[in-house]
Design a protein around this motif. Sequence first.
Motif, short mmCIF file in Angstrom:
data_model
loop_
_atom_site.label_atom_id
_atom_site.label_comp_id
_atom_site.label_asym_id
_atom_site.label_seq_id
_atom_site.Cartn_x
_atom_site.Cartn_y
_atom_site.Cartn_z
N ALA A 59 0.84 -1.20 0.00
CA ALA A 59 0.00 0.00 0.00
C ALA A 59 0.87 1.25 0.00
O ALA A 59 0.55 2.23 -0.68
N LEU A 60 1.97 1.19 0.72
CA LEU A 60 2.86 2.34 0.80
C LEU A 60 3.59 2.61 -0.51
O LEU A 60 4.07 3.72 -0.73
N ARG A 61 3.67 1.62 -1.38
CA ARG A 61 4.32 1.80 -2.67
C ARG A 61 3.37 2.33 -3.74
O ARG A 61 3.79 2.64 -4.85
N GLN A 62 2.08 2.39 -3.42
CA GLN A 62 1.12 2.96 -4.36
C GLN A 62 1.38 4.46 -4.47
O GLN A 62 1.95 5.07 -3.59
N GLY A 63 0.93 5.03 -5.53
CA GLY A 63 1.01 6.48 -5.63
C GLY A 63 0.08 7.13 -4.60
O GLY A 63 -0.85 6.49 -4.09
N ALA A 64 0.34 8.38 -4.32
CA ALA A 64 -0.45 9.10 -3.31
C ALA A 64 -1.93 9.12 -3.66
O ALA A 64 -2.79 8.89 -2.79
N ALA A 65 -2.27 9.34 -4.92
CA ALA A 65 -3.67 9.41 -5.32
C ALA A 65 -4.37 8.06 -5.12
O ALA A 65 -5.49 8.00 -4.62
N GLN A 66 -3.69 6.98 -5.50
CA GLN A 66 -4.29 5.65 -5.33
C GLN A 66 -4.44 5.30 -3.86
O GLN A 66 -5.47 4.78 -3.44
N LEU A 67 -3.43 5.57 -3.06
CA LEU A 67 -3.52 5.28 -1.63
C LEU A 67 -4.63 6.09 -0.98
O LEU A 67 -5.41 5.57 -0.18
N SER A 68 -4.74 7.34 -1.35
CA SER A 68 -5.81 8.20 -0.83
C SER A 68 -7.18 7.64 -1.18
O SER A 68 -8.07 7.55 -0.33
N ALA A 69 -7.36 7.25 -2.45
CA ALA A 69 -8.64 6.69 -2.89
C ALA A 69 -8.95 5.39 -2.15
O ALA A 69 -10.10 5.16 -1.74
N THR A 70 -7.94 4.56 -1.97
CA THR A 70 -8.14 3.29 -1.26
C THR A 70 -8.51 3.54 0.19
O THR A 70 -9.43 2.91 0.73
N LEU A 71 -7.82 4.46 0.84
CA LEU A 71 -8.16 4.81 2.22
C LEU A 71 -9.59 5.33 2.33
O LEU A 71 -10.35 4.90 3.20
N MET A 72 -9.95 6.24 1.45
CA MET A 72 -11.30 6.84 1.51
C MET A 72 -12.39 5.79 1.30
O MET A 72 -13.38 5.78 2.03
N SER A 73 -12.22 4.91 0.34
CA SER A 73 -13.25 3.91 0.09
C SER A 73 -13.31 2.89 1.23
O SER A 73 -14.39 2.42 1.60
N THR A 74 -12.19 2.56 1.82
CA THR A 74 -12.17 1.60 2.93
C THR A 74 -12.78 2.22 4.17
O THR A 74 -13.55 1.57 4.89
#
Length: 120
Positions: A59-74
């Motif tokens: 998860a930490l290797r994802q780009g900032a935008a992808q990690l942000s989207a994943t966090l928000m949806s979770t």
Amino acid sequence: MEKALENLTKDANEKLERYAEMRRQIAAMRSTAQSADGNVTVTVAPGGAITDINLSERALRQGAAQLSATLMSTIAAASADVSRRMAAAVAPLAPAGMDVEALVNSRLPAPPRDDLGGRR
């Protein structure tokens, strides 16, 4: 008349005890959701308080935008689940004819399609 007052008092005391138990249940509630890829896990308490976030190395290797989207949806998935569980706990004490669960469900945003995984 005295018997009726006694019954009203007994009924009120029973309702107060059920209300206190419901409050204890809600205070202890937590809901955990995991992203579809399993890299993000979030735990939420009633009211949307985030109590835990776990990120994998991937998860930490994802780009900032992808990690942000994943966090928000979770977070949204965990929040929706705890809201539904709270509604189910409150429903027995709601006025007759009030569908608490339907009311809560009608106010929850639709989950994003791209990154919702398992819950709890």
